[in-house]
Write a protein that holds these residues in place. Sequence first.
Motif, PDB file in Angstrom:
ATOM      1  N   VAL A 252      48.568   6.564  -3.257  1.00 47.37           N
ATOM      2  CA  VAL A 252      48.382   5.378  -2.425  1.00 47.37           C
ATOM      3  C   VAL A 252      49.199   4.255  -3.062  1.00 47.37           C
ATOM      4  CG1 VAL A 252      46.721   3.718  -1.532  1.00 47.37           C
ATOM      5  CG2 VAL A 252      46.082   6.120  -1.750  1.00 47.37           C
ATOM      6  N   LYS A 253      50.044   3.621  -2.279  1.00 48.95           N
ATOM      7  CA  LYS A 253      50.957   2.590  -2.779  1.00 48.95           C
ATOM      8  C   LYS A 253      50.792   1.342  -1.929  1.00 48.95           C
ATOM      9  CE  LYS A 253      55.819   2.314  -4.333  1.00 48.95           C
ATOM     10  NZ  LYS A 253      56.319   1.058  -3.753  1.00 48.95           N
ATOM     11  N   SER A 254      50.790   0.179  -2.582  1.00 52.78           N
ATOM     12  CA  SER A 254      50.647  -1.073  -1.839  1.00 52.78           C
ATOM     13  C   SER A 254      51.782  -1.236  -0.839  1.00 52.78           C
ATOM     14  CB  SER A 254      50.632  -2.263  -2.805  1.00 52.78           C
ATOM     15  OG  SER A 254      49.501  -2.219  -3.642  1.00 52.78           O
ATOM     16  N   TYR A 255      51.451  -1.848   0.277  1.00 53.53           N
ATOM     17  CA  TYR A 255      52.448  -2.064   1.334  1.00 53.53           C
ATOM     18  C   TYR A 255      52.899  -3.521   1.341  1.00 53.53           C
ATOM     19  CZ  TYR A 255      54.560  -2.762   5.895  1.00 53.53           C
ATOM     20  OH  TYR A 255      55.426  -3.101   6.903  1.00 53.53           O
ATOM     21  N   TYR A 256      54.193  -3.716   1.469  1.00 52.34           N
ATOM     22  CA  TYR A 256      54.755  -5.042   1.736  1.00 52.34           C
ATOM     23  C   TYR A 256      56.058  -4.846   2.502  1.00 52.34           C
ATOM     24  CZ  TYR A 256      57.780  -3.986  -2.259  1.00 52.34           C
ATOM     25  OH  TYR A 256      58.667  -3.393  -3.112  1.00 52.34           O
ATOM     26  N   SER A 257      56.406  -5.846   3.273  1.00 51.35           N
ATOM     27  CA  SER A 257      57.619  -5.775   4.079  1.00 51.35           C
ATOM     28  C   SER A 257      58.769  -6.426   3.323  1.00 51.35           C
ATOM     29  CB  SER A 257      57.393  -6.482   5.417  1.00 51.35           C
ATOM     30  OG  SER A 257      58.600  -6.499   6.162  1.00 51.35           O
ATOM     31  N   ASN A 258      59.868  -5.713   3.185  1.00 50.82           N
ATOM     32  CA  ASN A 258      61.044  -6.263   2.498  1.00 50.82           C
ATOM     33  C   ASN A 258      62.140  -6.694   3.475  1.00 50.82           C
ATOM     34  OD1 ASN A 258      61.905  -3.819   3.424  1.00 50.82           O
ATOM     35  ND2 ASN A 258      62.298  -2.917   1.406  1.00 50.82           N
ATOM     36  N   LEU A 343      54.247 -12.779   0.137  1.00 53.38           N
ATOM     37  CA  LEU A 343      55.162 -11.643   0.001  1.00 53.38           C
ATOM     38  C   LEU A 343      54.397 -10.318  -0.033  1.00 53.38           C
ATOM     39  CD1 LEU A 343      57.610 -13.053  -2.707  1.00 53.38           C
ATOM     40  CD2 LEU A 343      58.028 -12.850  -0.251  1.00 53.38           C
ATOM     41  N   ALA A 344      53.218 -10.321  -0.645  1.00 52.98           N
ATOM     42  CA  ALA A 344      52.432  -9.091  -0.789  1.00 52.98           C
ATOM     43  C   ALA A 344      51.389  -8.948   0.303  1.00 52.98           C
ATOM     44  CB  ALA A 344      51.760  -9.063  -2.161  1.00 52.98           C
ATOM     45  N   GLY A 345      51.441  -9.808   1.325  1.00 60.41           N
ATOM     46  CA  GLY A 345      50.474  -9.739   2.411  1.00 60.41           C
ATOM     47  C   GLY A 345      49.767 -11.061   2.599  1.00 60.41           C
ATOM     48  N   ALA A 346      48.731 -11.038   3.425  1.00 64.80           N
ATOM     49  CA  ALA A 346      47.982 -12.257   3.713  1.00 64.80           C
ATOM     50  C   ALA A 346      47.303 -12.759   2.444  1.00 64.80           C
ATOM     51  CB  ALA A 346      46.952 -12.003   4.800  1.00 64.80           C
ATOM     52  N   PHE A 347      47.431 -14.075   2.197  1.00 67.90           N
ATOM     53  CA  PHE A 347      46.793 -14.694   1.031  1.00 67.90           C
ATOM     54  C   PHE A 347      45.753 -15.670   1.549  1.00 67.90           C
ATOM     55  CE2 PHE A 347      46.065 -17.357  -2.597  1.00 67.90           C
ATOM     56  CZ  PHE A 347      46.301 -16.553  -3.706  1.00 67.90           C
ATOM     57  N   ASN A 348      44.503 -15.219   1.573  1.00 64.59           N
ATOM     58  CA  ASN A 348      43.395 -16.080   1.984  1.00 64.59           C
ATOM     59  C   ASN A 348      42.128 -15.566   1.342  1.00 64.59           C
ATOM     60  OD1 ASN A 348      42.228 -13.997   3.809  1.00 64.59           O
ATOM     61  ND2 ASN A 348      44.090 -14.396   4.986  1.00 64.59           N
ATOM     62  N   PHE A 349      41.089 -16.348   1.479  1.00 66.92           N
ATOM     63  CA  PHE A 349      39.810 -16.007   0.856  1.00 66.92           C
ATOM     64  C   PHE A 349      38.764 -15.786   1.929  1.00 66.92           C
ATOM     65  CE2 PHE A 349      42.186 -18.231  -2.368  1.00 66.92           C
ATOM     66  CZ  PHE A 349      41.933 -17.513  -3.516  1.00 66.92           C
ATOM     67  N   ARG A 368      63.556  14.317  -6.949  1.00 64.47           N
ATOM     68  CA  ARG A 368      63.831  13.303  -7.963  1.00 64.47           C
ATOM     69  C   ARG A 368      63.146  11.972  -7.703  1.00 64.47           C
ATOM     70  NH1 ARG A 368      70.356  14.019  -9.133  1.00 64.47           N
ATOM     71  NH2 ARG A 368      70.262  16.220  -9.779  1.00 64.47           N
ATOM     72  N   SER A 369      62.442  11.875  -6.606  1.00 63.21           N
ATOM     73  CA  SER A 369      61.787  10.612  -6.281  1.00 63.21           C
ATOM     74  C   SER A 369      60.508  10.914  -5.488  1.00 63.21           C
ATOM     75  CB  SER A 369      62.731   9.713  -5.479  1.00 63.21           C
ATOM     76  OG  SER A 369      62.137   8.453  -5.228  1.00 63.21           O
ATOM     77  N   TYR A 370      60.311  10.230  -4.423  1.00 64.05           N
ATOM     78  CA  TYR A 370      59.144  10.436  -3.577  1.00 64.05           C
ATOM     79  C   TYR A 370      59.538  10.143  -2.142  1.00 64.05           C
ATOM     80  CZ  TYR A 370      58.804   5.319  -3.596  1.00 64.05           C
ATOM     81  OH  TYR A 370      59.061   3.980  -3.462  1.00 64.05           O
ATOM     82  N   ARG A 371      58.722  10.625  -1.234  1.00 64.12           N
ATOM     83  CA  ARG A 371      58.950  10.321   0.176  1.00 64.12           C
ATOM     84  C   ARG A 371      57.700   9.692   0.765  1.00 64.12           C
ATOM     85  NH1 ARG A 371      57.344  14.444   3.955  1.00 64.12           N
ATOM     86  NH2 ARG A 371      56.265  16.171   2.922  1.00 64.12           N
ATOM     87  N   GLU A 372      57.925   8.780   1.664  1.00 66.53           N
ATOM     88  CA  GLU A 372      56.839   8.073   2.330  1.00 66.53           C
ATOM     89  C   GLU A 372      56.438   8.882   3.559  1.00 66.53           C
ATOM     90  OE1 GLU A 372      57.156   3.975   4.358  1.00 66.53           O
ATOM     91  OE2 GLU A 372      56.823   3.571   2.222  1.00 66.53           O
ATOM     92  N   ILE A 373      55.223   9.437   3.558  1.00 65.47           N
ATOM     93  CA  ILE A 373      54.836  10.317   4.667  1.00 65.47           C
ATOM     94  C   ILE A 373      53.988   9.609   5.716  1.00 65.47           C
ATOM     95  CG2 ILE A 373      54.980  12.393   3.259  1.00 65.47           C
ATOM     96  CD1 ILE A 373      51.979  12.355   2.975  1.00 65.47           C
ATOM     97  N   GLY A 374      53.592   8.375   5.443  1.00 65.15           N
ATOM     98  CA  GLY A 374      52.818   7.648   6.449  1.00 65.15           C
ATOM     99  C   GLY A 374      52.120   6.451   5.858  1.00 65.15           C
ATOM    100  N   TYR A 375      51.173   5.931   6.638  1.00 69.77           N
ATOM    101  CA  TYR A 375      50.452   4.721   6.255  1.00 69.77           C
ATOM    102  C   TYR A 375      48.960   4.916   6.506  1.00 69.77           C
ATOM    103  CZ  TYR A 375      55.202   2.932   6.695  1.00 69.77           C
ATOM    104  OH  TYR A 375      56.551   2.748   6.567  1.00 69.77           O
ATOM    105  N   TRP A 376      48.187   4.111   5.804  1.00 68.83           N
ATOM    106  CA  TRP A 376      46.744   4.087   6.028  1.00 68.83           C
ATOM    107  C   TRP A 376      46.319   2.651   6.236  1.00 68.83           C
ATOM    108  CZ3 TRP A 376      42.588   1.613   3.824  1.00 68.83           C
ATOM    109  CH2 TRP A 376      41.317   2.068   4.190  1.00 68.83           C
ATOM    110  N   THR A 377      45.577   2.407   7.313  1.00 68.13           N
ATOM    111  CA  THR A 377      45.088   1.079   7.643  1.00 68.13           C
ATOM    112  C   THR A 377      43.573   1.104   7.700  1.00 68.13           C
ATOM    113  OG1 THR A 377      47.067   0.693   8.982  1.00 68.13           O
ATOM    114  CG2 THR A 377      45.241  -0.841   9.268  1.00 68.13           C
TER     115      THR A 377
END
Length: 773
Positions: A252-258, A343-349, A368-377
């Motif tokens: 599981v890897k954090s998601y952010y839009s670049n 940058l890392a997503g919504a910043f609120n409390f 030699r690396s990894y592949r992104e197979i999908g997302y979890w929401t």
Amino acid sequence: MARKKLASCCFKLLLLTSLITWSTVLSLDSSPGKHSEELSIGGIVDLTTHIGKEERAAMQVAIEDVFSDVDPLLVKDSRGEPTRAVSSAKNLIKKNPCSSNCRLKNMARDFLRRRARGQFAQMKAVADIINSWKWRKVNVIYEDINSAVSGIVPYLISALQDAGAEISELLPLTHTLSDCSLSESLRNLKNGQCRVQIVHASAPLATKIFRNAKRIGMMEKEFVWITTVDTMNLIDTFDTSIISSMQGVLGVKSYYSNSTEMFQHFHFKFNSKFRELYPREPFYEPCVYALQAYDAMRAVSLALKDGVNSSKSFRNSTTNSLMLSITGEKIVSRISESNFQGLAGAFNFQKGILSPESLFRIINVVGRSYREIGYWTEKLGFSESTGAASKYSKSMSRLGQVSWPGHPWSVPRGWAVPTSAEQFTIGVPASNPHREFVDIVYDQFGRAICVKGFSIDVFKATLKFLPYDLPHNFVPFNGTYDSLVEQVKLQNFDAVVADTAIVAERFQSGDFSQPYADPGLQMLITARTKNINRAWVFTKPFSTSLWISIGVINIYNGLVVWLIERNYEQDRNAEIRRGSLLNQIGYMLYSAFKTLFSLNVDNLSSNLSRFVMVVWLFLALVLTQSFTASLSAIFSDQWNDLATIDVDTLRSTGAKIGCDRGSFVVAYLRDVLNIHHDNIVKINSGDDYAAYLVSGKIAAAYLEVPYLNVFLAKYCRGFTTSGPIYKVGGFGFVFQRSSPYLPDISEAVVKTPPMNITDYKFLASRDSLGFPL
């Protein structure tokens, strides 16, 4: 004028990574000779790591984006030691002490306790991965630090329970653990049954775990490895040797839009700042922790800027000491009110807690690396994309093929036959009135040696459809079925396997699987035969009037044929005309009846007589077929009494009714069917029902449908059922409440081919082999 220092607040964002603790300390300096808006901001990071250096550069970029004229970030190096980080923060705050420092520090301490970003979402993502492949047991390997024990691991345990899985082994590790000790700990996991490993550790410790796991053969086929963001967020910094030891790992890897304009702006400035600060340091793309550091520093800087602006006029109307306290509270309040897309997503409390991540990448280490197979929401599940048109599923199987350790394309079972594993304890009744279902065989010394029966065989067949092995042993129990089921509640047994009826009262002690035998309760009675006079039984198919009609028609037909044929002179018909009238009448009747059994139309001379005979022969065919069918039905039906017996008759006449001793049927007859308790006869053995019914000790018996089927298969004649089938009972296996095995057992019961108790070999032979205890 005495020098004053306005201490505004402390902000500490706990980034759950290995040995990284960073915070920011802000001060507003209003001493003589300095501009009232001159700021100095302090930060504490672990500069012994590459991540800490990235965080420093990112925080500096955030400060410069908010303030155009600010001193550089005052950095203190924690060197990966939390106590050193706290000490550095205190030193920064005490640089210029003032009357309100004590109050501000107490306020900041309470603020920091509630500002850690929630991590439950990523734990639910891991649990959903587990649930996607129906793995019911997992091992958890985690880094033994206070934040993991008190924060993350309990969340993972809760998420796994919600997914119907349980933790087989918890393995705490420290980053100072030697390779020898680590390998020994991993070997203990390897010797167990569970093959699913969840790793929640910092990147340095995780890489150490995978190197040792590969060396001892735990990165091979049938093993499953799943990691959390603590490892996967830094996978881009891993060298090829580490990647080679992680082949097949899911993470599981954090998601952010670049691709946003904000990220592009940050990326450009970050590259310049990082190379400026660390020209000899190898450069990677900024990790998610650098993005989170930027977002946190931006929130602090914006709150501080607003606080400075709003405090200018306030200085003219009150004392510096009072202004200091109010401004600090306001800044803390403004940080809590932050709401922007970082940058890392919504910043609120949310309710005072920094909003957790709700979207993660699911990655698979390949090559030699990894592949992104999908997302979890969160609350939606897995998807192949993040757009508005994304299709979601609760199972990640729709995301495509996963490369598992050892490179098999088939999904690992998640278990293996263990070299050492705790046996699953299953209770069975020591005495059963219906031994065809559960029967315990004893040796000559009275010791139980094996258990057999229909229920045992069904359970064994069910286990073949489980996605894992279930080592178990059967333990006899002396007592009623209710007390046997209660042992599950008392945790003396993990389960009960028997002909256990599924009734409401027993759900207080445990949960039942899907029923493996038909539910129902029905009456058993003696079949009374009809009094038939066998000497005249042949007359029964037709009524008296029909017999007379047949005789009249037959005589009439013979007379017609005789009158037609007697006029012909052929020799073969001479016999018809010769002799006395009595002889001719006898011949006529004989010929008429003979047509019932043979076709003699070739002996007739006239076509008219042949026509008459054909009509009669057709009628004779119908009569003979009807006679044969009716006579067969009479003989078949002689064992059944058309008069049925119902429960109302039994109740009104006070007849005795039998049922199993200790069964729920006793209460059902008394409370539901309103049978007086004095009229209920409790029978100890299924074989006793025949004798009780034949002797008249009971007028009827109530048995569950599976027991009825066995009884009628053994006693083919003399007994029958009567009345409706009451939809109660049904046999099921009993498990402890919320047992992770129950869903799989129920699913396996449905998949198991039906086993007919009436065809069961146990009925024919009591010497069939059983399963050892």
